[in-house]
Scaffold this motif. Sequence first.
Motif, mmCIF file in Angstrom:
data_model
loop_
_atom_site.group_PDB
_atom_site.id
_atom_site.type_symbol
_atom_site.label_atom_id
_atom_site.label_comp_id
_atom_site.label_asym_id
_atom_site.label_seq_id
_atom_site.Cartn_x
_atom_site.Cartn_y
_atom_site.Cartn_z
ATOM 1 N N THR A 169 87.309 29.906 7.585
ATOM 2 C CA THR A 169 88.448 30.972 7.309
ATOM 3 C C THR A 169 89.017 31.414 8.707
ATOM 4 O OG1 THR A 169 86.685 32.748 7.214
ATOM 5 C CG2 THR A 169 87.248 31.584 5.193
ATOM 6 N N LYS A 170 88.927 31.082 9.825
ATOM 7 C CA LYS A 170 89.262 31.387 10.767
ATOM 8 C C LYS A 170 90.955 31.845 10.942
ATOM 9 C CE LYS A 170 89.089 30.862 16.116
ATOM 10 N NZ LYS A 170 88.550 29.929 17.139
ATOM 11 N N ASN A 171 91.506 30.844 10.365
ATOM 12 C CA ASN A 171 92.943 30.668 10.644
ATOM 13 C C ASN A 171 93.627 30.753 9.381
ATOM 14 O OD1 ASN A 171 93.283 30.275 13.407
ATOM 15 N ND2 ASN A 171 92.592 28.016 12.830
ATOM 16 N N ILE A 172 92.735 31.348 8.245
ATOM 17 C CA ILE A 172 93.185 31.481 6.785
ATOM 18 C C ILE A 172 94.586 32.273 6.716
ATOM 19 C CG2 ILE A 172 92.015 33.886 6.315
ATOM 20 C CD1 ILE A 172 91.879 30.770 3.993
ATOM 21 N N GLU A 173 95.016 33.117 7.480
ATOM 22 C CA GLU A 173 96.278 34.006 7.296
ATOM 23 C C GLU A 173 97.173 32.851 7.599
ATOM 24 O OE1 GLU A 173 98.407 37.915 9.283
ATOM 25 O OE2 GLU A 173 96.663 37.118 10.017
#
Length: 241
Positions: A169-173
């Motif tokens: 989810t590190k780059n979920i944005e």
Amino acid sequence: MKIWNKPVKGFLFFLFLQLSNCINPNLSRAPIREIETKGHSLYKYLLYLPKDYEKEDNNKWPLLVYLHGKSSRGYNLEKIKKYGPPHLISKGWEFPFIVVSPQCPPDRNWSKDDWFPILYKELSSKYRIDEKRIYLTGMSMGGCGVWMLAMKHPEYFAAVIPLCGWWSTKNIEAMKEIPVWAFHGALDKIVPPKKTEEMVEALRKVGGKVKYTKLTGEGHSIHKVYENKEIYEWLLMHKKH
């Protein structure tokens, strides 16, 4: 909107398939194309064109990309037809999309090579694709690939449907503007449903557009989701701005 037509059963079903092979080129031939990634790994794919594709010369069509699971990796494209849209197409179902089903090499997963931009460049140069209506779906390893690609290349996709998959989810944005409809079996022991739930919660925290369906009584093999016409109607509701 009529999304597909189920073939009849028994003898009529057999007769339908035989006639379809004669009159519908999309059923008798599953065109095979090959692409080579930057990592020099060969990716083949199945291509389905809607029945009216040739008739409507000026019409652009939505593109649906299907990512298979781990068991379908290899260099035999017949393996891809076991599940998902390729399976339904092989049974005579019709879709209002151009459907592309790449095959992952046996020693890789969907994140190993940056293959998608190369694939899309080839497809868009040969077929009339509506760049505002590109959709992505996959199950298991393919579901992981959906999350991964949506974060890595959010500029392509109008909506995505991951089944029993997860990713960091590190780059979920990066994918918060992409509508997501996630599915997971409540009894899944291969990929626990909490994995999808973590993805959904992380996306909601950054303001993402996501809904989640937990399938009561179902395990890991939830490929029957692809027989639900509502998911295709939901995809077509979304366009890339």
